[in-house]
Scaffold this motif. Structure first.
Motif, PDB file in Angstrom:
ATOM      1  N   GLN A   4      37.485  48.338  48.980  1.00 16.92           N
ATOM      2  CA  GLN A   4      37.378  47.086  47.998  1.00 16.92           C
ATOM      3  C   GLN A   4      38.266  47.706  46.622  1.00 16.92           C
ATOM      4  O   GLN A   4      38.663  47.155  46.234  1.00 16.92           O
ATOM      5  N   GLN A   8      41.100  46.716  44.660  1.00 11.55           N
ATOM      6  CA  GLN A   8      40.852  46.243  43.406  1.00 11.55           C
ATOM      7  C   GLN A   8      41.788  46.670  42.389  1.00 11.55           C
ATOM      8  O   GLN A   8      42.692  45.992  41.497  1.00 11.55           O
ATOM      9  N   LYS A   9      41.901  47.937  42.176  1.00  9.70           N
ATOM     10  CA  LYS A   9      42.482  48.805  41.193  1.00  9.70           C
ATOM     11  C   LYS A   9      44.286  48.609  41.385  1.00  9.70           C
ATOM     12  O   LYS A   9      44.719  47.955  40.483  1.00  9.70           O
ATOM     13  N   SER A  86      37.442  44.618  34.991  1.00 15.80           N
ATOM     14  CA  SER A  86      37.582  43.898  36.147  1.00 15.80           C
ATOM     15  C   SER A  86      38.393  44.739  37.381  1.00 15.80           C
ATOM     16  O   SER A  86      38.095  44.278  38.402  1.00 15.80           O
ATOM     17  N   ASN A  87      39.109  45.615  36.875  1.00 20.75           N
ATOM     18  CA  ASN A  87      39.878  46.488  37.754  1.00 20.75           C
ATOM     19  C   ASN A  87      39.343  47.655  38.179  1.00 20.75           C
ATOM     20  O   ASN A  87      39.820  48.140  39.564  1.00 20.75           O
ATOM     21  N   LYS A  88      37.905  48.026  37.894  1.00 20.32           N
ATOM     22  CA  LYS A  88      37.524  48.966  38.119  1.00 20.32           C
ATOM     23  C   LYS A  88      35.929  49.494  38.389  1.00 20.32           C
ATOM     24  O   LYS A  88      35.260  49.923  38.873  1.00 20.32           O
ATOM     25  N   TYR A  92      30.154  43.264  39.183  1.00 26.20           N
ATOM     26  CA  TYR A  92      30.860  42.294  38.463  1.00 26.20           C
ATOM     27  C   TYR A  92      29.877  41.597  37.508  1.00 26.20           C
ATOM     28  O   TYR A  92      28.813  41.249  38.094  1.00 26.20           O
ATOM     29  N   ASN A  96      33.195  39.501  33.654  1.00 20.97           N
ATOM     30  CA  ASN A  96      34.281  39.688  34.822  1.00 20.97           C
ATOM     31  C   ASN A  96      34.573  38.487  35.656  1.00 20.97           C
ATOM     32  O   ASN A  96      35.814  38.132  35.998  1.00 20.97           O
ATOM     33  N   VAL A 100      38.605  36.981  35.346  1.00 15.69           N
ATOM     34  CA  VAL A 100      39.226  36.666  36.942  1.00 15.69           C
ATOM     35  C   VAL A 100      39.540  35.462  36.919  1.00 15.69           C
ATOM     36  O   VAL A 100      40.539  35.060  37.852  1.00 15.69           O
ATOM     37  N   LEU A 168      43.888  37.482  43.973  1.00 15.15           N
ATOM     38  CA  LEU A 168      42.752  37.752  43.005  1.00 15.15           C
ATOM     39  C   LEU A 168      41.436  37.073  43.429  1.00 15.15           C
ATOM     40  O   LEU A 168      40.525  37.521  43.270  1.00 15.15           O
ATOM     41  N   ASN A 171      39.892  38.788  46.601  1.00 14.84           N
ATOM     42  CA  ASN A 171      39.107  40.161  46.014  1.00 14.84           C
ATOM     43  C   ASN A 171      38.070  39.773  45.253  1.00 14.84           C
ATOM     44  O   ASN A 171      36.883  40.422  45.479  1.00 14.84           O
ATOM     45  N   LYS A 175      34.320  40.911  46.624  1.00 13.69           N
ATOM     46  CA  LYS A 175      33.501  41.602  45.723  1.00 13.69           C
ATOM     47  C   LYS A 175      32.146  40.920  45.878  1.00 13.69           C
ATOM     48  O   LYS A 175      30.922  41.673  45.737  1.00 13.69           O
TER      49      LYS A 175
END
Length: 199
Positions: A4, A8-9, A86-88, A92, A96, A100, A168, A171, A175
Motif C-alpha cells: 500500500q 501510495q507513493k 500524504s504520499n508517504k 493518516y 491527510n 486527500v 486516490l 488508496n 489506508k
C-alpha cells in the motif's frame, strides 16, 4: 502495508504529473482552429465579423484563462498533499484526510469543468462559417475548422483525471482499512507486521 505504501507513493507522483498536464492542456487550448480564427478576428477588429469567428475566439480565450488557473490550483492541491506527507505517511491524520479529500473532489470538479468548456468551444466552432472563410482567405480554412484534436485530447485528459480521483479514493479506503487492522492487532497485543494487506 508495504504494498500500500509503494502504491501510495507512485499514485501521488502520477497525480502530480497529471495535474501538470492540465496546465499543458491549457497552453494548447487555443491552438488549431482558434489560431486561425485569431487571424480573422484581427482582420475584422474594426468592423462586424460576418463569419462568427470573433465570438468563439474570445470565448475560447476566456475559457483558456479559466483552465490555466484551474490547472495551477490543481498542482497546488497535489503539492498540499505532499506538504502534509500524504504520499508517504504510514498513518493518516485529519490533515491527510482533508487534503486527500480535497484532491479527490477537485479532480472531479476539474474534469466536469474541462468537459463543459471544451464542448462549449466545439459548439461555437461548429457555428463558424468555415466555407465562407475558405472563400474569404484560402481553402485551408476548412482544414483548420476540422482540426479539433486538442479538444478530443481534453476529453481524454478529463477521463484520466477522473480515474486518478478514483485511484486516490481507493488508496484512501485501503489506508483506512489497514490502519483499522493495525489498531485491532495492537489492541489484541499482536505484532503490527501481522496485518493482512487488502488489495
Amino acid at each position: 502495508m508495504k504494498t500500500q505504501m509503494r502504491f501510495q507513493k507512485i499514485l501521488f507522483t502520477v497525480s502530480l504529473v497529471i495535474a501538470a498536464l492540465t496546465i499543458v492542456y491549457a497552453f494548447g487550448f487555443c491552438t488549431g482552429a482558434i489560431t486561425y480564427l485569431a487571424r480573422v478576428t484581427s482582420a475584422y477588429s474594426n468592423k462586424k465579423d460576418p463569419y462568427g469567428a470573433e465570438n468563439v475566439y474570445w470565448l475560447a480565450q476566456d475559457y483558456n484563462d479559466i483552465l490555466l488557473w484551474l490547472g495551477i490550483i490543481f498542482v497546488l492541491v497535489i503539492v498540499a498533499c505532499y506538504i502534509f506527507a500524504s504520499n508517504k505517511r504510514r498513518n493518516y491524520y485529519i490533515s491527510n484526510y482533508i487534503t486527500v479529500g480535497i484532491a479527490i473532489g477537485y479532480c472531479v470538479v476539474w474534469a466536469i469543468v474541462c468537459i463543459a468548456l471544451t464542448a462549449s468551444v466545439q459548439v461555437g466552432l461548429s457555428e463558424v462559417d468555415w466555407d465562407g472563410l475558405a472563400n474569404w482567405a484560402d481553402g485551408s480554412a476548412r482544414l483548420y475548422g476540422d482540426n479539433q484534436t486538442i479538444y478530443y485530447l481534453g476529453y481524454v485528459l478529463a477521463v484520466i483525471v477522473l480515474l486518478d480521483a478514483a485511484a486516490l479514493a481507493y488508496n484512501l479506503v485501503w489506508k483506512i482499512k489497514l490502519m483499522k487492522g493495525e489498531k485491532e492487532l495492537l489492541a489484541n497485543g499482536q505484532n503490527v507486521s501481522e496485518v493482512q494487506e487488502v488489495a
